[in-house]
Design a protein around this motif. Structure first.
Motif, PDB file in Angstrom:
ATOM      1  N   ASP A   8       0.838  -1.199   0.000  1.00  0.00           N
ATOM      2  CA  ASP A   8       0.000   0.000   0.000  1.00  0.00           C
ATOM      3  C   ASP A   8       0.877   1.255   0.000  1.00  0.00           C
ATOM      4  O   ASP A   8       1.005   1.937   1.015  1.00  0.00           O
ATOM      5  CB  ASP A   8      -0.900  -0.048   1.259  1.00  0.00           C
ATOM      6  N   ARG A  18       0.234   4.451   2.011  1.00  0.00           N
ATOM      7  CA  ARG A  18       0.327   4.407   3.485  1.00  0.00           C
ATOM      8  C   ARG A  18       1.757   4.159   3.969  1.00  0.00           C
ATOM      9  O   ARG A  18       2.037   4.189   5.166  1.00  0.00           O
ATOM     10  CB  ARG A  18      -0.587   3.303   4.038  1.00  0.00           C
ATOM     11  N   TYR A  75      -5.269  -6.466   1.392  1.00  0.00           N
ATOM     12  CA  TYR A  75      -4.547  -7.253   2.395  1.00  0.00           C
ATOM     13  C   TYR A  75      -5.102  -8.677   2.490  1.00  0.00           C
ATOM     14  O   TYR A  75      -4.338  -9.648   2.550  1.00  0.00           O
ATOM     15  CB  TYR A  75      -4.648  -6.522   3.750  1.00  0.00           C
ATOM     16  N   LEU A 122      -4.709  -1.462  -6.265  1.00  0.00           N
ATOM     17  CA  LEU A 122      -3.857  -2.093  -5.236  1.00  0.00           C
ATOM     18  C   LEU A 122      -4.503  -3.390  -4.742  1.00  0.00           C
ATOM     19  O   LEU A 122      -5.725  -3.500  -4.666  1.00  0.00           O
ATOM     20  CB  LEU A 122      -3.653  -1.132  -4.061  1.00  0.00           C
TER      21      LEU A 122
END
Ligand code: GLU
Length: 303
Positions: free
Chosen positions: A49, A52, A172, A169
């Motif tokens: 990511d 972040r 997770y 993206l």
């Protein structure tokens, strides 16, 4: 060494800042449980990511682990280099109709309280998110190694969840499931903030025909306002030049007896004593611990 040992665990930090006491608890806890089981302990950098990420944080986290004597068995894996595996898993789910392109806008989603069940998007988006199709009644139960029986109605509480984001993206949930299986993880030890992600991960393992590892979620450290330590200014610093205070604090969070490590004089001697003295039954069966409780434990153990 075989590809699938009896016990293989991992620490999987995201490079969003320096390690703090909460991350050290997950690192040390997963290391101790792996060593206790005579198993392997790996490190995976979850650098998926970029918005972040904090520049230099990944390298700094690895240097901190090194300074703390927490050396992985095998090379560090970087998620940013593993896109082909995630794409492969996504293609299979799409081909089998288990995943779909979602054209909902933010306001479409807000109308369903953020829980996605049916696409209500009126216009085709050029870059749709890809979601897992969660069937009604999909309830996942598992036995957590510390927190006991956990059950979640994933359809009702979570809905169709994102595997690849509209910004391109990887989510997770997809990456962690693909990697834990591809890397032969048998035991996932991590913070209790991820306890409610685990049913999603098990559902995804089932959709992909992957084995489900054992899970154990360690307590989170929270400040006086109940906030996770990483987000708090009260987080005690983790000093790579002086690892012992943080290692001692993490040992106490893990419910272990202080005298067993009191004589340690550096990270290596601490880890050697900790490995010998570690008792999994002493791990606290709670999802959070306050910093104040930690200070009390430290005072009670003061020598
Ligand atoms: N990268 C995640 C985090 O730092 C942990 C993922 C996991 O252990 O499954 O919160």
């Amino acid at each position: 060494m075989s590809d699938f040992p009896c016990y293989r665990g991992r620490f999987a930090p995201s490079p969003t800042g320096p390690l703090h006491l909460g991350s050290l608890v997950a690192a040390l806890g997963s290391w101790l449980l792996a060593r206790h089981a005579h198993g392997e302990w790996r490190v995976r950098m979850e650098d998926l990511d970029p918005p972040r990420e904090v520049a230099g944080a990944a390298v700094q986290q690895l240097a901190t682990l090194d300074a703390f004597g927490l050396h992985p068995d095998g090379a560090v894996e970087w998620q940013s280099r593993r896109s082909a595996l995630y794409q492969n898993a996504l293609d299979r789910l799409l081909a089998e109709g288990k995943a779909f392109a979602c054209h909902c806008s933010r306001s479409d989603l807000a109308a369903g309280d953020g829980v996605h069940h049916h696409c209500t998007g009126k216009t085709q988006r050029p870059n749709p998110a890809i979601r897992l199709r969660v069937p009604p009644g999909a309830t996942i139960s598992f036995e957590d190694g510390l927190q006991g029986g956990i059950a979640q109605d994933v359809w009702r509480e979570v809905g169709d969840f994102v595997l690849k984001r509209a910004d391109g993206l990887w989510a997770y949930q997809l990456a962690v499931v693909v990697d834990d299986a591809a890397q032969g993880m048998t035991d996932i030890v991590r913070g209790a903030d991820l306890l409610d992600s685990t049913p999603r991960q098990i559902l995804l393992q089932q959709a992909l025909g992957l084995p489900t590892p054992r899970y154990l979620h360690l307590p989170l450290i929270v400040d006086a306002h109940g906030q996770k330590l990483s987000k708090s200014s009260e987080a005690p610093a983790i000093d790579a030049n002086d690892p012992l205070p943080a290692l001692h604090a993490a040992w106490l969070v893990l419910g272990q007896a202080f005298p067993a490590v009191a004589a340690s004089f550096d990270a290596a001697s601490f880890l050697a004593s900790a490995k010998r003295a570690f008792l999994p039954d002493r791990l606290p069966r709670v999802t959070s611990l306050s910093l104040a409780a930690l200070h009390n434990a430290a005072d009670a153990n003061a020598v």
